[in-house]
Write an enzyme that holds these catalytic residues in place. Structure first.
Site, PDB file in Angstrom:
ATOM      1  N   CYS A  11       0.851  -1.191   0.000  1.00 42.62           N
ATOM      2  CA  CYS A  11       0.000   0.000   0.000  1.00 42.62           C
ATOM      3  C   CYS A  11       0.892   1.249   0.000  1.00 42.62           C
ATOM      4  O   CYS A  11       1.643   1.484   0.952  1.00 42.62           O
ATOM      5  CB  CYS A  11      -0.919   0.023   1.213  1.00 42.62           C
ATOM      6  SG  CYS A  11      -1.846   1.568   1.334  1.00 42.62           S
ATOM      7  N   CYS A  20      -4.474   3.034   8.684  1.00 38.24           N
ATOM      8  CA  CYS A  20      -4.380   1.591   8.958  1.00 38.24           C
ATOM      9  C   CYS A  20      -3.105   1.299   9.735  1.00 38.24           C
ATOM     10  O   CYS A  20      -2.012   1.301   9.159  1.00 38.24           O
ATOM     11  CB  CYS A  20      -4.373   0.795   7.653  1.00 38.24           C
ATOM     12  SG  CYS A  20      -5.921   0.849   6.755  1.00 38.24           S
ATOM     13  N   CYS A  94      -8.071   2.884  -1.866  1.00 39.60           N
ATOM     14  CA  CYS A  94      -7.857   2.479  -0.475  1.00 39.60           C
ATOM     15  C   CYS A  94      -8.331   1.042  -0.356  1.00 39.60           C
ATOM     16  O   CYS A  94      -9.391   0.680  -0.874  1.00 39.60           O
ATOM     17  CB  CYS A  94      -8.657   3.398   0.449  1.00 39.60           C
ATOM     18  SG  CYS A  94      -8.745   2.779   2.135  1.00 39.60           S
ATOM     19  N   TYR A 247     -28.916   4.524  23.532  1.00 39.60           N
ATOM     20  CA  TYR A 247     -28.097   5.027  22.415  1.00 39.60           C
ATOM     21  C   TYR A 247     -28.560   4.334  21.127  1.00 39.60           C
ATOM     22  O   TYR A 247     -27.761   3.760  20.388  1.00 39.60           O
ATOM     23  CB  TYR A 247     -26.602   4.733  22.600  1.00 39.60           C
ATOM     24  CG  TYR A 247     -25.964   5.072  23.920  1.00 39.60           C
ATOM     25  CD1 TYR A 247     -25.414   6.332  24.149  1.00 39.60           C
ATOM     26  CD2 TYR A 247     -25.845   4.117  24.932  1.00 39.60           C
ATOM     27  CE1 TYR A 247     -24.775   6.627  25.349  1.00 39.60           C
ATOM     28  CE2 TYR A 247     -25.212   4.407  26.140  1.00 39.60           C
ATOM     29  CZ  TYR A 247     -24.690   5.658  26.350  1.00 39.60           C
ATOM     30  OH  TYR A 247     -24.059   5.945  27.531  1.00 39.60           O
ATOM     31  N   GLU A 268     -32.797   7.822  22.211  1.00 38.19           N
ATOM     32  CA  GLU A 268     -31.700   8.443  21.439  1.00 38.19           C
ATOM     33  C   GLU A 268     -31.814   9.955  21.522  1.00 38.19           C
ATOM     34  O   GLU A 268     -32.904  10.509  21.460  1.00 38.19           O
ATOM     35  CB  GLU A 268     -31.799   7.970  19.978  1.00 38.19           C
ATOM     36  CG  GLU A 268     -30.947   8.699  18.989  1.00 38.19           C
ATOM     37  CD  GLU A 268     -29.451   8.570  19.256  1.00 38.19           C
ATOM     38  OE1 GLU A 268     -28.781   9.618  19.245  1.00 38.19           O
ATOM     39  OE2 GLU A 268     -28.968   7.446  19.485  1.00 38.19           O
ATOM     40  N   ASP A 316     -24.916   0.734  23.579  1.00 37.78           N
ATOM     41  CA  ASP A 316     -23.896   0.829  22.534  1.00 37.78           C
ATOM     42  C   ASP A 316     -23.374   2.270  22.534  1.00 37.78           C
ATOM     43  O   ASP A 316     -23.679   3.050  21.642  1.00 37.78           O
ATOM     44  CB  ASP A 316     -24.538   0.460  21.183  1.00 37.78           C
ATOM     45  CG  ASP A 316     -23.523   0.364  20.059  1.00 37.78           C
ATOM     46  OD1 ASP A 316     -22.330   0.598  20.313  1.00 37.78           O
ATOM     47  OD2 ASP A 316     -23.932   0.068  18.919  1.00 37.78           O
ATOM     48  N   CYS A 343     -17.044  -0.066  21.240  1.00 39.90           N
ATOM     49  CA  CYS A 343     -16.046   0.088  20.172  1.00 39.90           C
ATOM     50  C   CYS A 343     -14.704   0.515  20.756  1.00 39.90           C
ATOM     51  O   CYS A 343     -13.792   0.886  20.027  1.00 39.90           O
ATOM     52  CB  CYS A 343     -16.530   1.082  19.109  1.00 39.90           C
ATOM     53  SG  CYS A 343     -16.931   2.700  19.779  1.00 39.90           S
TER      54      CYS A 343
END
Length: 388
Positions: A11, A20, A94, A247, A268, A316, A343
């Site tokens: 890349c 990345c 990409c 959420y 939310e 979440d 996450c």
């Protein structure tokens, strides 16, 4: 697959782009690194299962954002900001972004000169086109193009849309987003639909979802099916449960869970997301779900004060995790189960420490690969209230 892997090792943008962190690392080794990282943070709470990886970890992102600029010779370029700067790295392909969306961006770049559209210069404030955002439904095939501009006056807009759609018939809507502020935010507040309905649809876990320019929708739809499937499995729904989807965004998890629950309430803060969630429920003919606009923590506090209860809470939160105030509201509501989708394993570790001190026990921890070639990992954790 082998051919793609060889491309990946070479890349040309890896060092300048910085998007990345695992460029050049063989994919199985990436999964091992991620497992070790999550295990190091979370093993004190219970057994961490191996990361569920992707069969093909390339071109998975359904949301592609390009910033437009000119190089030193005055040629129009598109790409991304170099890590930690506002220098644009010109990128033609990409390896983690949807190929069709990248094609659309290259076509737009090629059209700018003939339509006499100037790219925006951050230093002088001169020019029109700042960014292009493409969102694509992997199941539906529909593509949305968002042209982020410094002014609402877009020359020959009808002809521009016609030329773009001739090259890419899959473009089902084109939106002009006006961002006239000197800000690092990509999208502005005001939108003008130039073509189509101003949204696209995609299918996920057997449900159809409306995606607007600003909607939160997971960027890796292939793995999202696995992630949400695992979350619903952990909830162990039997059709009798009252479920809170905190959420909730555009209602994805709640709508997927509704088929196995008695009642789902999604909460939310974002008004646009709530509007989309209600439409999604209607279009999917899901009648046992309702959506409230507001703070999920305050909503659960009010439920607890009124003597109401819930059996399962899906949460979440953003990368920063949950606030202590929010976690306190969950504790007060005292659901039998919490399914926490995170996450960010670091803030998850912090929040699990809090919940496990408040009579909740971790039953299972399952990392899921959502962001191949980056150092991010999604984790779904199942907790149960003690003494059940």
């Amino acid at each position: 697959m082998e051919e793609k892997r060889n491309i990946q090792k070479a890349c040309p943008y890896a060092k300048k782009c910085g998007g990345c962190q695992y460029q050049g690392v063989p994919y199985p080794a990436q999964l091992k690194k991620k497992h070790n990282q999550v295990q190091g943070l979370l093993k004190k709470f219970g057994n961490v299962k191996p990361v569920i990886g992707m069969k093909d970890p390339y071109f998975y992102r359904n949301k592609v954002h390009a910033v437009f600029d000119r190089d030193k010779k005055g040629n129009i370029i598109s790409g991304i900001y170099e890590a930690g700067s506002h220098r644009v790295v010109p990128i033609d392909q990409c390896l983690i972004e949807d190929e069709k969306s990248q094609e659309i961006i290259r076509t737009i770049r090629g059209m700018l000169k003939s339509f006499k559209i100037k790219t925006y210069d951050e230093d002088t404030g001169y020019g029109l086109l700042r960014h292009v955002l493409v969102r694509r439904g992997f199941t539906s095939g529909e593509a949305m193009v968002v042209l982020v501009v410094a002014s609402p006056i877009f020359p020959s807009k009808n002809n521009f849309v016609k030329a773009l759609r001739k090259a890419h018939p899959e473009v089902s809507t084109v939106v002009l987003n006006i961002n006239d502020k000197n800000t690092s935010m990509v999208l502005g507040e005001r939108e003008i639909v130039l073509y189509g309905k101003g949204f696209i649809r995609d299918n996920l876990c057997g449900k159809s979802f409306r995606i607007s320019p600003k909607s939160f929708y997971q960027v890796n739809p292939v793995q999202t099916e696995i992630l949400y499937g695992k979350a619903v499995e952990f909830a162990g729904l039997t059709g009798k449960e009252k479920v809170i989807d905190a959420y909730c965004g555009i209602g994805t998890i709640g709508l997927v869970a509704a088929g196995k629950a008695k009642e789902v309430i999604g909460v939310e803060l974002n008004k646009d997301a709530v509007r989309d969630a209600r439409i999604n429920a209607r279009e999917n003919k899901v009648v046992n779900i309702s959506f409230r606009q507001g703070d999920a923590g305050e909503f659960m506090e009010a439920m607890a004060t009124a003597g109401e209860n819930a059996d399962v809470v899906f949460m979440d939160p953003p990368r920063s995790g949950s606030s202590e105030k929010f976690l306190n509201s969950v504790i007060r509501l005292a659901p039998k189960k919490i399914v926490y989708i995170s996450c960010n394993p670091e803030t998850l570790a912090r929040d699990l420490l809090y919940l496990t001190k408040k009579n909740y026990k971790v039953k299972e921890i399952q990392p899921v690969e959502m962001f191949c070639f980056t150092d991010h990992t999604e984790v779904v954790t199942w907790l149960e209230r003690g003494g059940l």
